[in-house]
Design an enzyme around this catalytic site. Sequence first.
Site, PDB file in Angstrom:
ATOM      1  N   LEU A  31      -2.164 -17.932  21.610  1.00 37.40           N
ATOM      2  CA  LEU A  31      -1.903 -19.345  21.310  1.00 37.40           C
ATOM      3  C   LEU A  31      -2.700 -20.279  22.211  1.00 37.40           C
ATOM      4  CD1 LEU A  31       2.031 -19.340  21.091  1.00 37.40           C
ATOM      5  CD2 LEU A  31       0.393 -19.252  19.186  1.00 37.40           C
ATOM      6  N   SER A  32      -2.849 -21.503  21.757  1.00 40.60           N
ATOM      7  CA  SER A  32      -3.437 -22.533  22.609  1.00 40.60           C
ATOM      8  C   SER A  32      -2.538 -22.655  23.846  1.00 40.60           C
ATOM      9  CB  SER A  32      -3.479 -23.858  21.832  1.00 40.60           C
ATOM     10  OG  SER A  32      -4.010 -24.880  22.628  1.00 40.60           O
ATOM     11  N   GLY A  33      -3.130 -22.646  25.015  1.00 41.78           N
ATOM     12  CA  GLY A  33      -2.340 -22.748  26.242  1.00 41.78           C
ATOM     13  C   GLY A  33      -1.860 -21.406  26.771  1.00 41.78           C
ATOM     14  N   GLY A  35      -3.714 -19.229  28.194  1.00 39.56           N
ATOM     15  CA  GLY A  35      -4.477 -18.874  29.399  1.00 39.56           C
ATOM     16  C   GLY A  35      -5.792 -18.160  29.120  1.00 39.56           C
ATOM     17  N   LYS A  36      -6.238 -18.150  27.880  1.00 42.55           N
ATOM     18  CA  LYS A  36      -7.467 -17.436  27.521  1.00 42.55           C
ATOM     19  C   LYS A  36      -8.662 -17.912  28.363  1.00 42.55           C
ATOM     20  CE  LYS A  36      -7.399 -18.729  23.106  1.00 42.55           C
ATOM     21  NZ  LYS A  36      -6.201 -19.607  23.093  1.00 42.55           N
ATOM     22  N   SER A 104      -7.911 -17.118  17.300  1.00 43.38           N
ATOM     23  CA  SER A 104      -8.080 -16.029  16.320  1.00 43.38           C
ATOM     24  C   SER A 104      -6.730 -15.513  15.824  1.00 43.38           C
ATOM     25  CB  SER A 104      -8.956 -14.894  16.881  1.00 43.38           C
ATOM     26  OG  SER A 104      -8.771 -14.632  18.242  1.00 43.38           O
TER      27      SER A 104
HETATM   28  S1  ADX Z   1      -9.196 -20.578  15.838  1.00 41.04           S
HETATM   29  O1  ADX Z   1      -7.891 -20.559  15.157  1.00 41.04           O
HETATM   30  O2  ADX Z   1     -10.296 -20.911  14.920  1.00 41.04           O
HETATM   31  O3  ADX Z   1      -9.446 -19.332  16.580  1.00 41.04           O
HETATM   32  P1  ADX Z   1     -10.058 -22.072  18.148  1.00 41.04           P
HETATM   33  O4  ADX Z   1      -9.701 -21.211  19.296  1.00 41.04           O
HETATM   34  O5  ADX Z   1     -11.494 -22.080  17.722  1.00 41.04           O
HETATM   35  O6  ADX Z   1      -9.081 -21.759  16.906  1.00 41.04           O
HETATM   36  O7  ADX Z   1      -9.690 -23.579  18.471  1.00 41.04           O
HETATM   37  C1  ADX Z   1      -8.425 -23.858  18.984  1.00 41.04           C
HETATM   38  C2  ADX Z   1      -8.426 -25.150  19.810  1.00 41.04           C
HETATM   39  O8  ADX Z   1      -8.606 -26.262  18.963  1.00 41.04           O
HETATM   40  C3  ADX Z   1      -7.092 -25.325  20.498  1.00 41.04           C
HETATM   41  O9  ADX Z   1      -7.110 -24.838  21.818  1.00 41.04           O
HETATM   42  C4  ADX Z   1      -6.893 -26.825  20.468  1.00 41.04           C
HETATM   43  O10 ADX Z   1      -7.499 -27.398  21.608  1.00 41.04           O
HETATM   44  C5  ADX Z   1      -7.683 -27.296  19.275  1.00 41.04           C
HETATM   45  N1  ADX Z   1      -6.903 -27.560  18.041  1.00 41.04           N
HETATM   46  C6  ADX Z   1      -6.998 -28.687  17.314  1.00 41.04           C
HETATM   47  N2  ADX Z   1      -6.252 -28.626  16.208  1.00 41.04           N
HETATM   48  C7  ADX Z   1      -5.652 -27.406  16.212  1.00 41.04           C
HETATM   49  C8  ADX Z   1      -4.760 -26.756  15.313  1.00 41.04           C
HETATM   50  N3  ADX Z   1      -4.340 -27.328  14.196  1.00 41.04           N
HETATM   51  N4  ADX Z   1      -4.327 -25.503  15.632  1.00 41.04           N
HETATM   52  C9  ADX Z   1      -4.747 -24.928  16.770  1.00 41.04           C
HETATM   53  N5  ADX Z   1      -5.594 -25.495  17.654  1.00 41.04           N
HETATM   54  C10 ADX Z   1      -6.065 -26.737  17.380  1.00 41.04           C
END
Ligand code: ADX
Length: 202
Positions: A31-33, A35-36, A104
Amino acid sequence: MSQEQTRIYAHEHPESDRRREGGFTLWFTGLSGSGKTTIAHIVGPEIERRGPIVEYLDGDTVRTLLSKGLGFSKEDRDENIERIGWVASRLTRHGAAIIASAISPYAEARTRARQIVEEFGTFIEVFMDVSVEEATRRDTKRLYEKALLGEIPNFTGVNDPYERPEQPDLRIDSENETPEESARRIIALLEERNLIPATVTV
Ligand code: ADX
């Protein structure tokens, strides 16, 4: 022979299957946040200290360049992951160490990234496991707050899916481990798989 017949199209051009041994892609998912990026930037310099050249493919950066214009529908996320996987595979072929960090969220897209990278080297999937509650509490970019208010549609973990990896090469308990501990475990795994030397030779 007509000009039409002699024209060489890029996609028909036979690609060399030569490769420099030892290339690998370390693929962070979570998930976003979770720590990746933080851990990528602790692990990366340590890998370089052991020899390989490191290249970072971070979702946030890739989306300003290579994946500019893509959004967050399943289709666009799959496209983003396919592009990152493709670049990772090309660099892996040259023997580099790639650190990819993108949410991802879809298992199938991650599998495709693994398959293309494994044509040229090793793929290591690292699952940054964090609960939505903890990620929301951290909320470093204040995106969860906005998503919960309905201001960001399709936000992973809030109103969009995240498919947990079933058999990652490594699962990081992002809630109970410090980033340094997590980084040490990743380095240990790379040593164990003979991807980096255990001792540094200067
Ligand atoms: S992925 O789903 O295509 O793998 P990716 O890692 O490139 O996502 O981008 C995610 C980043 O985009 C998050 O860390 C956040 O900063 C930003 N973001 C903006 N909108 C979204 C959303 N709807 N869902 C998740 N991340 C989002």
